[in-house]
Enzyme design. Structure first.
Site, PDB file in Angstrom:
ATOM      1  N   ASP A  21       0.830  -1.206   0.000  1.00  0.00           N
ATOM      2  CA  ASP A  21       0.000   0.000   0.000  1.00  0.00           C
ATOM      3  C   ASP A  21       0.868   1.261   0.000  1.00  0.00           C
ATOM      4  O   ASP A  21       1.993   1.240   0.481  1.00  0.00           O
ATOM      5  CB  ASP A  21      -0.913  -0.034   1.242  1.00  0.00           C
ATOM      6  CG  ASP A  21      -2.049   0.956   1.132  1.00  0.00           C
ATOM      7  OD1 ASP A  21      -2.284   1.483   0.029  1.00  0.00           O
ATOM      8  OD2 ASP A  21      -2.686   1.219   2.157  1.00  0.00           O
ATOM      9  N   HIS A  39       2.888   3.392  -8.844  1.00  0.00           N
ATOM     10  CA  HIS A  39       2.765   1.956  -9.120  1.00  0.00           C
ATOM     11  C   HIS A  39       4.018   1.437  -9.823  1.00  0.00           C
ATOM     12  O   HIS A  39       4.483   0.339  -9.546  1.00  0.00           O
ATOM     13  CB  HIS A  39       1.521   1.676  -9.968  1.00  0.00           C
ATOM     14  CG  HIS A  39       0.236   2.057  -9.290  1.00  0.00           C
ATOM     15  ND1 HIS A  39      -0.031   1.729  -7.980  1.00  0.00           N
ATOM     16  CD2 HIS A  39      -0.862   2.736  -9.729  1.00  0.00           C
ATOM     17  CE1 HIS A  39      -1.233   2.192  -7.654  1.00  0.00           C
ATOM     18  NE2 HIS A  39      -1.746   2.817  -8.700  1.00  0.00           N
ATOM     19  N   GLU A  69     -12.019  -4.595  -5.325  1.00  0.00           N
ATOM     20  CA  GLU A  69     -12.466  -3.204  -5.157  1.00  0.00           C
ATOM     21  C   GLU A  69     -11.700  -2.245  -6.075  1.00  0.00           C
ATOM     22  O   GLU A  69     -12.200  -1.168  -6.412  1.00  0.00           O
ATOM     23  CB  GLU A  69     -12.279  -2.750  -3.697  1.00  0.00           C
ATOM     24  CG  GLU A  69     -13.245  -3.393  -2.706  1.00  0.00           C
ATOM     25  CD  GLU A  69     -12.894  -4.851  -2.365  1.00  0.00           C
ATOM     26  OE1 GLU A  69     -11.704  -5.221  -2.500  1.00  0.00           O
ATOM     27  OE2 GLU A  69     -13.813  -5.615  -1.997  1.00  0.00           O
ATOM     28  N   LEU A 133      10.855 -20.695  -5.048  1.00  0.00           N
ATOM     29  CA  LEU A 133       9.912 -19.744  -4.448  1.00  0.00           C
ATOM     30  C   LEU A 133       8.662 -19.667  -5.319  1.00  0.00           C
ATOM     31  O   LEU A 133       8.770 -19.592  -6.542  1.00  0.00           O
ATOM     32  CB  LEU A 133      10.570 -18.355  -4.376  1.00  0.00           C
ATOM     33  CG  LEU A 133       9.664 -17.166  -4.055  1.00  0.00           C
ATOM     34  CD1 LEU A 133       9.217 -17.199  -2.607  1.00  0.00           C
ATOM     35  CD2 LEU A 133      10.385 -15.841  -4.309  1.00  0.00           C
ATOM     36  N   GLU A 209       0.801 -13.558  12.049  1.00  0.00           N
ATOM     37  CA  GLU A 209       1.295 -12.373  12.745  1.00  0.00           C
ATOM     38  C   GLU A 209       1.168 -11.214  11.761  1.00  0.00           C
ATOM     39  O   GLU A 209       1.475 -11.361  10.577  1.00  0.00           O
ATOM     40  CB  GLU A 209       2.780 -12.561  13.121  1.00  0.00           C
ATOM     41  CG  GLU A 209       3.018 -13.625  14.169  1.00  0.00           C
ATOM     42  CD  GLU A 209       2.478 -13.239  15.545  1.00  0.00           C
ATOM     43  OE1 GLU A 209       2.332 -12.033  15.822  1.00  0.00           O
ATOM     44  OE2 GLU A 209       2.197 -14.158  16.335  1.00  0.00           O
TER      45      GLU A 209
HETATM   46  C1  FPP Z   1      -1.849   0.285  -3.391  1.00  0.00           C
HETATM   47  O1  FPP Z   1      -1.414   1.610  -3.406  1.00  0.00           O
HETATM   48  C2  FPP Z   1      -1.339  -0.462  -4.507  1.00  0.00           C
HETATM   49  C3  FPP Z   1      -2.072  -0.992  -5.525  1.00  0.00           C
HETATM   50  C4  FPP Z   1      -3.536  -0.850  -5.595  1.00  0.00           C
HETATM   51  C5  FPP Z   1      -1.444  -1.732  -6.632  1.00  0.00           C
HETATM   52  C6  FPP Z   1      -0.195  -2.488  -6.327  1.00  0.00           C
HETATM   53  C7  FPP Z   1       0.602  -2.563  -7.554  1.00  0.00           C
HETATM   54  C8  FPP Z   1       1.966  -2.550  -7.638  1.00  0.00           C
HETATM   55  C9  FPP Z   1       2.848  -2.539  -6.468  1.00  0.00           C
HETATM   56  C10 FPP Z   1       2.666  -2.494  -8.943  1.00  0.00           C
HETATM   57  C11 FPP Z   1       2.168  -3.354 -10.012  1.00  0.00           C
HETATM   58  C12 FPP Z   1       2.162  -4.792  -9.691  1.00  0.00           C
HETATM   59  C13 FPP Z   1       2.781  -5.708 -10.429  1.00  0.00           C
HETATM   60  C14 FPP Z   1       2.609  -7.138 -10.054  1.00  0.00           C
HETATM   61  C15 FPP Z   1       3.647  -5.358 -11.558  1.00  0.00           C
HETATM   62  P1  FPP Z   1      -2.501   2.773  -3.506  1.00  0.00           P
HETATM   63  O2  FPP Z   1      -2.622   3.139  -4.934  1.00  0.00           O
HETATM   64  O3  FPP Z   1      -3.749   2.349  -2.829  1.00  0.00           O
HETATM   65  O4  FPP Z   1      -1.782   3.896  -2.701  1.00  0.00           O
HETATM   66  P2  FPP Z   1      -2.478   5.045  -1.822  1.00  0.00           P
HETATM   67  O5  FPP Z   1      -3.215   4.335  -0.715  1.00  0.00           O
HETATM   68  O6  FPP Z   1      -1.304   5.818  -1.310  1.00  0.00           O
HETATM   69  O7  FPP Z   1      -3.353   5.831  -2.744  1.00  0.00           O
END
Ligand code: FPP
Length: 242
Positions: A21, A39, A69, A133, A209
């Site tokens: 996050d 991202h 969501e 892995l 945990e």
């Molecule tokens: C949450 O941050 C993250 C996501 C919804 C997407 C996670 C994606 C990646 C880490 C990169 C792409 C993944 C791959 C597998 C290549 P947020 O956007 O909710 O952040 P915020 O809460 O600060 O708005």
């Protein structure tokens, strides 16, 4: 601080699950208008965490990459994330295989755009014999949806007459989740400080945990992963019984 903070004679979690996050907040903090830049930086963090898994011997890593969501986000952010995933797979699959990593996915894979889904299926197929892995991407994943699917599957087995309702056990449920062979995560990491589960692995984290760090996902480094494992090991020392 380095990998030395981990005690290799103590238990290393076999399975670590991560709620990645804070990408959007990271982009904003950098003065970037496009959340997608966050991202993109987050995708680089995945490579760092894979290196850390390799060095510590973690056997399963589940990453919450896109939730059920998340479809509610803007069209451009959703399209950008799907394209980022496709490019990530094209760029990294050979290296994953070199490192002994098997790629897997849990979630509503059929909801992904065709090009992303095809690339994902290709990577899954190409890496299927790797055993060091398992990298499990949760994509269009929701814990409640997983449980609903599971109930549907069990109901149809009962309807067919092969199973009595009294014989449904926790093991029956486990066997009908997305990845029945994967052990429950001993450790759940969430970045960027939020104290929520956000519909992630609801059945599987019953005894996990939970480690929450304020660090935003794009800033999360190998050492932060070691710190999470070291913290987990301290808790085992305190609560581990005799
Ligand atoms: C949450 O941050 C993250 C996501 C919804 C997407 C996670 C994606 C990646 C880490 C990169 C792409 C993944 C791959 C597998 C290549 P947020 O956007 O909710 O952040 P915020 O809460 O600060 O708005």
């Amino acid at each position: 601080m380095s990998i030395d903070i981990i005690k290799f004679d103590k238990s290393i979690p076999k399975h670590i699950a991560v709620i990645m996050d804070g990408n959007g907040r990271w982009a904003k903090k950098q003065g970037l208008v496009a959340r997608l830049k966050g991202h993109e930086a987050g995708a680089e963090t995945i490579r760092a965490v894979l290196r850390a898994c390799d060095k510590t011997g973690v056997r399963y890593l589940t990453l919450y990459a896109f939730s059920t969501e998340n479809w509610k986000r803007s069209k451009s952010e959703v399209a950008g994330l799907m394209e980022l995933l496709r490019r990530f797979l094209i760029k990294n699959t050979d290296e994953l295989i070199e490192k002994g990593i098997r790629l897997r996915a849990i979630g509503q894979i059929d909801r992904l755009p065709d090009q992303t889904r095809k690339e994902l299926e290709r990577s899954i197929e190409k890496s299927k014999n790797e055993t060091k892995l398992d990298l499990i991407l949760a994509l269009s994943y929701g814990g409640r949806t997983e449980i609903v699917n599971c109930i549907r599957r069990i109901s149809s087995i009962v309807k067919s007459g092969e199973l009595n309702p009294e014989d449904i056990s926790e093991e029956t449920v486990k066997q009908n989740l997305y990845a029945p062979d994967v052990p429950d995560p001993e450790l759940l990491i969430r970045t960027s400080g939020e104290m929520r589960i956000s519909n992630f692995l609801l059945w599987q984290i019953s005894y996990s945990e939970i480690y929450v760090t304020e660090i935003l996902w794009p800033d999360f480094r190998e050492n932060d992963f070691y710190e999470a494992i070291a913290d987990y090991q301290k808790r085992l020392r305190r609560f581990g019984g005799v």
